[in-house]
Design an enzyme around this catalytic site. Sequence first.
Site, PDB file in Angstrom:
ATOM      1  N   LYS A  90       0.805  -1.225   0.000  1.00  0.00           N
ATOM      2  CA  LYS A  90       0.000   0.000   0.000  1.00  0.00           C
ATOM      3  C   LYS A  90       0.842   1.281   0.000  1.00  0.00           C
ATOM      4  O   LYS A  90       0.438   2.294  -0.540  1.00  0.00           O
ATOM      5  CB  LYS A  90      -0.927   0.018   1.216  1.00  0.00           C
ATOM      6  N   GLU A 112      -9.602   6.550   3.055  1.00  0.00           N
ATOM      7  CA  GLU A 112     -10.476   5.570   3.698  1.00  0.00           C
ATOM      8  C   GLU A 112      -9.608   4.371   4.054  1.00  0.00           C
ATOM      9  O   GLU A 112      -8.555   4.158   3.463  1.00  0.00           O
ATOM     10  CB  GLU A 112     -11.587   5.143   2.737  1.00  0.00           C
ATOM     11  N   SER A 378       1.527  -9.945  -0.835  1.00  0.00           N
ATOM     12  CA  SER A 378       1.198  -8.519  -0.737  1.00  0.00           C
ATOM     13  C   SER A 378       1.514  -7.900   0.626  1.00  0.00           C
ATOM     14  O   SER A 378       1.756  -6.701   0.721  1.00  0.00           O
ATOM     15  CB  SER A 378      -0.271  -8.305  -1.083  1.00  0.00           C
TER      16      SER A 378
HETATM   17  C1  LIG Z   1      -5.217  -3.968   1.371  1.00  0.00           C
HETATM   18  C2  LIG Z   1      -4.551  -5.245   1.134  1.00  0.00           C
HETATM   19  C3  LIG Z   1      -4.922  -6.097   0.076  1.00  0.00           C
HETATM   20  C4  LIG Z   1      -6.116  -5.854  -0.801  1.00  0.00           C
HETATM   21  O1  LIG Z   1      -6.070  -4.685  -1.553  1.00  0.00           O
HETATM   22  P1  LIG Z   1      -5.764  -4.679  -3.099  1.00  0.00           P
HETATM   23  O2  LIG Z   1      -6.038  -3.293  -3.519  1.00  0.00           O
HETATM   24  O3  LIG Z   1      -6.677  -5.677  -3.736  1.00  0.00           O
HETATM   25  O4  LIG Z   1      -4.340  -5.065  -3.249  1.00  0.00           O
HETATM   26  C5  LIG Z   1      -4.194  -7.260  -0.138  1.00  0.00           C
HETATM   27  N1  LIG Z   1      -3.144  -7.576   0.663  1.00  0.00           N
HETATM   28  C6  LIG Z   1      -2.765  -6.780   1.686  1.00  0.00           C
HETATM   29  C7  LIG Z   1      -1.615  -7.203   2.515  1.00  0.00           C
HETATM   30  C8  LIG Z   1      -3.445  -5.590   1.954  1.00  0.00           C
HETATM   31  O5  LIG Z   1      -3.066  -4.834   2.976  1.00  0.00           O
END
Ligand SMILES: *Cc1c(COP(=O)(O)O)cnc(C)c1O
Length: 392
Positions: A90, A112, A378
């Site tokens: 993020k 948000e 992610s």
């Molecule tokens: C917020 C988040 C997501 C989901 O958001 P996307 O916009 O779909 O990437 C996925 N993995 C993590 C670790 C997150 O914090």
Amino acid sequence: MNYKNPDGNGYYGEFGGAFIPEMLYPNVEELQKSYIEIIESEDFRQEYEELLKNYVGRATPLYFSRNLSQKYRTKIYLKREDLNHTGAHKINNALGQVLLAKRLGKNRIIAETGAGQHGVATATACALLGLECIVYMGEVDIQRQAPNVARMKMLGAKVVPATSGSKTLKDAVNEALRDWINNPVTTHYVIGSVVGPHPFPDLVARFQSIISKEIKEQLLEQAGRENPDYVIACVGGGSNAAGTFYHFVNEADVRIIAAEAGGFGVDSGKSAATTFLGTLGVLHGSKSLVMQTPDGQVIEPHSISAGLDYPGIGPFHANLFMEKRAEFFSITDDEALRSAFELTKLEGIIPALESAHALAVLDKKEFDENDIVVICLSGRGDKDMETYLKNL
Ligand SMILES: *Cc1c(COP(=O)(O)O)cnc(C)c1O
């Protein structure tokens, strides 16, 4: 077909556009006109890239996962977005957008957040760059995600509870949009995923595209070729997936797989699998697939991971789904949990629950021995420890 960039009106196929109240036209039009020129300017790139390297810690490693590869009899690489400052992808977007806001002369940032990850990333960028930060968060989520609320407060952000509807993420987006309408001159709205009116889906995808840019370079160095056979990522709104797919969507030899949150199962009534359950609709300013009743009421989603608990999906992904350019899997809460424990045991990496949905695809799909499979990790699992302990 060019899957990567939207047309001049922000459409990916039939999805996208900008469906906004008139009060937001000046803000959104200002962004539409200027975003590409600003983020591609030499001055912007220098500052952004220097911060990505020395502040965020990029490039993140592309890790050949030996033990996981052995178990699934294929070659698995993990893109380690969990090792970024603040613990997920993020920050790539939050930092980019706050730098952009400064160049637009804004001094007030709103955002948000659901699980709090995007709120923390935005509050971090605002602390670093000296801007006021207000984060809207559903009242229910504020209670569920206390550690991230504390982080945001320590970083100097004001956390405002969204008290309407189900008091979760979609309500927080509504509150943020309302704030933006009331403060169009001073304020920039840092949207946290590839959703919202044009140009946000493209803007966020461009900031996250660093993920696939690095994968190409790292794979060439480690495996002797730029393109893997598969790229896999989880999809909430779709920003880590858009970043992972970005430089591969127009490369026909790369197969693309997206993992959605199936919750208790797509037929259970407690799910967030938008491509399986969604129909064409408008949510938060763009046309896409939306979980809704026949008369257009948004259906409450459910996922064990707060980051995937969203009733929509970015127009970029809706188009990949409709064109069958990407294959979508729906992963249940239990399957995600199992994969999280498996990665932890085999590789010593505790993933975010969201990322565990992408890992769970390994159980659903047959890969060849010589396939190169890149999975986007992610984020890290610190924020999910309470859930993991309950299920240990
Ligand atoms: C917020 C988040 C997501 C989901 O958001 P996307 O916009 O779909 O990437 C996925 N993995 C993590 C670790 C997150 O914090």
